[in-house]
Design a protein around this motif. Structure first.
Motif, PDB file in Angstrom:
ATOM      1  N   HIS A   1       0.824  -1.213   0.000  1.00  0.00           N
ATOM      2  CA  HIS A   1       0.000   0.000   0.000  1.00  0.00           C
ATOM      3  C   HIS A   1       0.858   1.262   0.000  1.00  0.00           C
ATOM      4  O   HIS A   1       0.425   2.308  -0.483  1.00  0.00           O
ATOM      5  CB  HIS A   1      -0.951   0.007   1.201  1.00  0.00           C
ATOM      6  CG  HIS A   1      -0.260  -0.042   2.522  1.00  0.00           C
ATOM      7  ND1 HIS A   1       0.324  -1.186   3.025  1.00  0.00           N
ATOM      8  CD2 HIS A   1      -0.045   0.919   3.461  1.00  0.00           C
ATOM      9  CE1 HIS A   1       0.849  -0.931   4.209  1.00  0.00           C
ATOM     10  NE2 HIS A   1       0.644   0.334   4.483  1.00  0.00           N
ATOM     11  N   HIS A   2       2.090   1.179   0.540  1.00  0.00           N
ATOM     12  CA  HIS A   2       3.004   2.331   0.472  1.00  0.00           C
ATOM     13  C   HIS A   2       3.301   2.679  -0.976  1.00  0.00           C
ATOM     14  O   HIS A   2       3.371   3.860  -1.355  1.00  0.00           O
ATOM     15  CB  HIS A   2       4.302   2.028   1.221  1.00  0.00           C
ATOM     16  CG  HIS A   2       4.200   2.215   2.693  1.00  0.00           C
ATOM     17  ND1 HIS A   2       5.289   2.299   3.517  1.00  0.00           N
ATOM     18  CD2 HIS A   2       3.122   2.331   3.516  1.00  0.00           C
ATOM     19  CE1 HIS A   2       4.900   2.444   4.769  1.00  0.00           C
ATOM     20  NE2 HIS A   2       3.585   2.463   4.783  1.00  0.00           N
ATOM     21  N   HIS A   3       3.513   1.647  -1.791  1.00  0.00           N
ATOM     22  CA  HIS A   3       3.796   1.887  -3.206  1.00  0.00           C
ATOM     23  C   HIS A   3       2.587   2.526  -3.891  1.00  0.00           C
ATOM     24  O   HIS A   3       2.741   3.433  -4.726  1.00  0.00           O
ATOM     25  CB  HIS A   3       4.157   0.565  -3.888  1.00  0.00           C
ATOM     26  CG  HIS A   3       4.496   0.716  -5.344  1.00  0.00           C
ATOM     27  ND1 HIS A   3       5.690   1.263  -5.768  1.00  0.00           N
ATOM     28  CD2 HIS A   3       3.778   0.429  -6.467  1.00  0.00           C
ATOM     29  CE1 HIS A   3       5.708   1.289  -7.098  1.00  0.00           C
ATOM     30  NE2 HIS A   3       4.562   0.786  -7.536  1.00  0.00           N
ATOM     31  N   VAL A   4       1.395   2.069  -3.543  1.00  0.00           N
ATOM     32  CA  VAL A   4       0.177   2.650  -4.107  1.00  0.00           C
ATOM     33  C   VAL A   4       0.088   4.139  -3.769  1.00  0.00           C
ATOM     34  O   VAL A   4      -0.212   4.972  -4.628  1.00  0.00           O
ATOM     35  CB  VAL A   4      -1.067   1.899  -3.584  1.00  0.00           C
ATOM     36  CG1 VAL A   4      -2.348   2.616  -4.003  1.00  0.00           C
ATOM     37  CG2 VAL A   4      -1.081   0.456  -4.087  1.00  0.00           C
ATOM     38  N   ILE A   5       0.358   4.468  -2.508  1.00  0.00           N
ATOM     39  CA  ILE A   5       0.255   5.864  -2.076  1.00  0.00           C
ATOM     40  C   ILE A   5       1.357   6.709  -2.710  1.00  0.00           C
ATOM     41  O   ILE A   5       1.107   7.828  -3.175  1.00  0.00           O
ATOM     42  CB  ILE A   5       0.335   5.940  -0.534  1.00  0.00           C
ATOM     43  CG1 ILE A   5      -0.915   5.281   0.077  1.00  0.00           C
ATOM     44  CG2 ILE A   5       0.469   7.380  -0.065  1.00  0.00           C
ATOM     45  CD1 ILE A   5      -0.826   5.058   1.570  1.00  0.00           C
ATOM     46  N   ARG A   6       2.570   6.163  -2.729  1.00  0.00           N
ATOM     47  CA  ARG A   6       3.711   6.934  -3.244  1.00  0.00           C
ATOM     48  C   ARG A   6       3.597   7.185  -4.746  1.00  0.00           C
ATOM     49  O   ARG A   6       4.014   8.250  -5.229  1.00  0.00           O
ATOM     50  CB  ARG A   6       5.013   6.196  -2.942  1.00  0.00           C
ATOM     51  CG  ARG A   6       6.280   6.940  -3.397  1.00  0.00           C
ATOM     52  CD  ARG A   6       7.543   6.170  -3.072  1.00  0.00           C
ATOM     53  NE  ARG A   6       7.772   6.093  -1.649  1.00  0.00           N
ATOM     54  CZ  ARG A   6       7.623   4.986  -0.922  1.00  0.00           C
ATOM     55  NH1 ARG A   6       7.236   3.853  -1.495  1.00  0.00           N
ATOM     56  NH2 ARG A   6       7.853   4.983   0.372  1.00  0.00           N
TER      57      ARG A   6
ATOM     58  N   ALA B   1      -6.260   1.515   7.477  1.00  0.00           N
ATOM     59  CA  ALA B   1      -4.912   2.014   7.772  1.00  0.00           C
ATOM     60  C   ALA B   1      -4.664   3.344   7.077  1.00  0.00           C
ATOM     61  O   ALA B   1      -4.074   4.273   7.658  1.00  0.00           O
ATOM     62  CB  ALA B   1      -3.866   0.985   7.345  1.00  0.00           C
ATOM     63  N   ALA B   2      -5.099   3.458   5.821  1.00  0.00           N
ATOM     64  CA  ALA B   2      -4.949   4.724   5.098  1.00  0.00           C
ATOM     65  C   ALA B   2      -5.751   5.830   5.768  1.00  0.00           C
ATOM     66  O   ALA B   2      -5.300   6.981   5.868  1.00  0.00           O
ATOM     67  CB  ALA B   2      -5.389   4.553   3.644  1.00  0.00           C
ATOM     68  N   ASN B   3      -6.943   5.493   6.236  1.00  0.00           N
ATOM     69  CA  ASN B   3      -7.760   6.464   6.963  1.00  0.00           C
ATOM     70  C   ASN B   3      -7.063   6.930   8.233  1.00  0.00           C
ATOM     71  O   ASN B   3      -7.044   8.127   8.545  1.00  0.00           O
ATOM     72  CB  ASN B   3      -9.114   5.838   7.304  1.00  0.00           C
ATOM     73  CG  ASN B   3     -10.176   6.136   6.273  1.00  0.00           C
ATOM     74  OD1 ASN B   3     -10.806   7.183   6.293  1.00  0.00           O
ATOM     75  ND2 ASN B   3     -10.364   5.204   5.341  1.00  0.00           N
TER      76      ASN B   3
END
Length: 509
Positions: free
Chosen positions: A126-131, A292-294
């Motif tokens: 998910h870090h890659h998705v956000i970045r 987690a993103a929230n």
């Protein structure tokens, strides 16, 4: 012995004894690292208790004595090592994850294994998705973000006519940020569902509070204490009725029409599904990722906007210049993501608010995970298992880094950008970029710096700047008590804005 409370109490006492011996008989090579306070067997424990409410003073004292070195402070069950100065901070910023770990450093501050779920720490896709994906889509998704800001301010503030309304700032900003963030995460209509949003806000608060409680115990008791007091299973159960059907519908569409099916929403759920594999492609694992993103978005952006509102009402002279700038830019460029780049004063005000209002005296928490320890460029070696962080607040308040560092100067960075443009080639954007809100450096670390700089900072900056521009154009704000800056709530190595302090809002006349 069947009494669980007795077993827990026994474990705590045993842990305290064992930790005392561990701390008393630590590696004598580390005695060369100076102590702020006392290194005595009992006196160091008194310092550890003082740290709960006086951490900023202790860290500042250490920084004043060792501005380019490393010092240690006593904690209940170990020593913590605090790193100062640009050279040593760069050592941390550039170190590989398998030597000093960002993920392991989060164990104490957020206890993610128990507050969110082990899958989050084991697989960080998910870090890659956000970045990458989220950041690339900010331009395309900005109209939706802008629309939600307008609607959220109207619905949350609920102002009538020209009357002033006094509201608690932190809960208000959390409600707004939750809606705006979820417009990007899950889209309409779910992003406006009050029960869904309430669960996300509650989860954010629970994660922080639960992590604090778990961290009061020695680390070998975390696996026992964590599951006992964690609320994550209840949070997941409350979220599934909202997110489960939505996720199942997306999965069904993929199976029927392929991964790029017509009408596929451009949101965080879709971006996660583009990378999720195996067991992750199911309702519960994806729900955990969305929660987690929230938590990250609501916790960080709400605190930042709350601080900014406190600063704006404490120093009201900044409101009209930002309003003038925002109105001019919107008239010339419209409400676009690109237009925000022209709001230099808004950007500067938020960056300065972040500099002044740090989330604690230390930041960039890490843990040494290399078996042979970590060697700094000055020769200091920290052993396997050592916790370290950088002296965040003292760095931001260092006169060698910022002129009149303790004074809030909302247009500090706007002025620096203007001076740079006046004295250099206009095509030289490298130095000027260092003064943007999203820019990180060893002397400006609200988003960290180096390999693990916050991957969501581009979205956070876009969201906060758009919210501030909307606020100054459409509303008047006043402090509840003129000239009084609300005190932060400090506990351990964390500082948060007051949850009870209020600000007065009024629709602009």
């Amino acid at each position: 012995m069947d009494d669980l409370r007795f077993l827990i109490l026994y474990g705590v006492l045993a842990g305290a004894v064992l930790a005392s011996f561990r701390k008393a008989f630590h590696d004598r090579k580390l005695d060369t690292i100076p102590v702020i306070g006392s290194s005595g067997f009992l006196s160091s424990y008194w310092d550890a208790f003082k740290f709960f409410h006086h951490a900023p003073d202790l860290i500042q004292r250490g920084y004043d004595q060792y501005p380019e070195g490393i010092f240690r402070v006593a904690r209940l069950f170990r020593w913590d090592y605090v790193v100062c100065g640009p050279k040593l901070i760069k050592d941390i910023a550039g170190a590989p994850e398998n030597v000093i770990s960002f993920t392991a450093g989060l164990e104490e501050t957020l206890q993610p294994n128990f507050t969110v779920g082990r899958a989050i720490t084991k697989n960080l896709y998910h870090h890659h998705v956000i970045r990458t994906t989220l950041t690339r889509n900010l331009h395309a998704c900005f109209p939706e973000v802008r629309d939600e800001i307008v609607c959220a301010f109207n619905d949350v503030l609920q102002l009538q006519g020209s009357d002033w309304k006094t509201l608690p700032v932190l809960p208000t900003t959390m409600a707004i940020v939750a809606r705006v963030s979820n417009r990007l995460f899950v889209g309409l209509p779910l992003c406006r569902n009050k029960a869904y949003l309430a669960n996300n806000v509650r989860h954010t608060i629970d994660v922080v509070r639960t992590a604090r409680k778990i961290s009061l115990f020695p680390s070998f008791l975390w696996p026992l204490i964590g599951p006992l007091i964690s609320t994550k299973n209840k949070t997941n159960a409350r979220a599934l009725p909202f997110l489960g059907p939505l996720i199942e519908e997306r999965l069904s569409k993929e199976r029927e029409l392929g991964p790029d099916w017509p009408g596929k929403p451009n949101d965080y759920i879709s971006w996660l599904l583009d990378l999720a594999e195996g067991d992750e492609r199911a309702a519960l694992p994806l729900t955990v990722r969305i929660l987690a993103a929230n938590m990250a978005a609501i916790h960080t952006s709400s605190a930042a906007f709350t601080y900014a509102l406190f600063d704006l009402t404490t120093y009201p002279e900044y409101l009209l210049p930002m309003r003038e700038e925002a109105e001019r830019v919107v008239k010339e460029e419209g409400w676009t993501k690109a237009a925000l780049n022209s709001m230099v004063k808004v950007d500067s005000f938020l960056r300065e608010s972040q500099r002044i209002n740090t989330n604690g005296p230390v930041g960039m928490r890490r843990r040494v995970v290399a078996k042979d320890g970590f060697r700094f460029s000055n020769g200091t070696v920290l052993p396997y298992g050592a916790y370290l962080s950088v002296a965040l607040r003292p760095t931001h308040y260092d006169e060698s880094n910022y002129e009149k560092a303790a004074t809030f100067d909302g247009f500090r960075f706007a002025r620096e950008r203007a001076e740079h443009l006046a004295n250099h080639n206009h095509n030289d954007n490298q130095d000027i970029f260092k003064r943007h809100m999203i820019s990180t450096a060893v002397d400006h670390m609200p988003f960290g710096t180096g390999k693990h700089a916050c991957p969501g900072r581009f979205f956070a900056a876009t969201e906060l700047k758009a919210m501030m521009a909307h606020l100054v154009i459409n509303y008047d704000v006043q402090a509840e008590v003129d000239g009084v800056q609300p005190a932060n709530e400090v506990f351990n190595a964390r500082a948060t804005p007051s949850a009870t302090r209020k600000v007065r809002f009024r629709k602009r006349q």
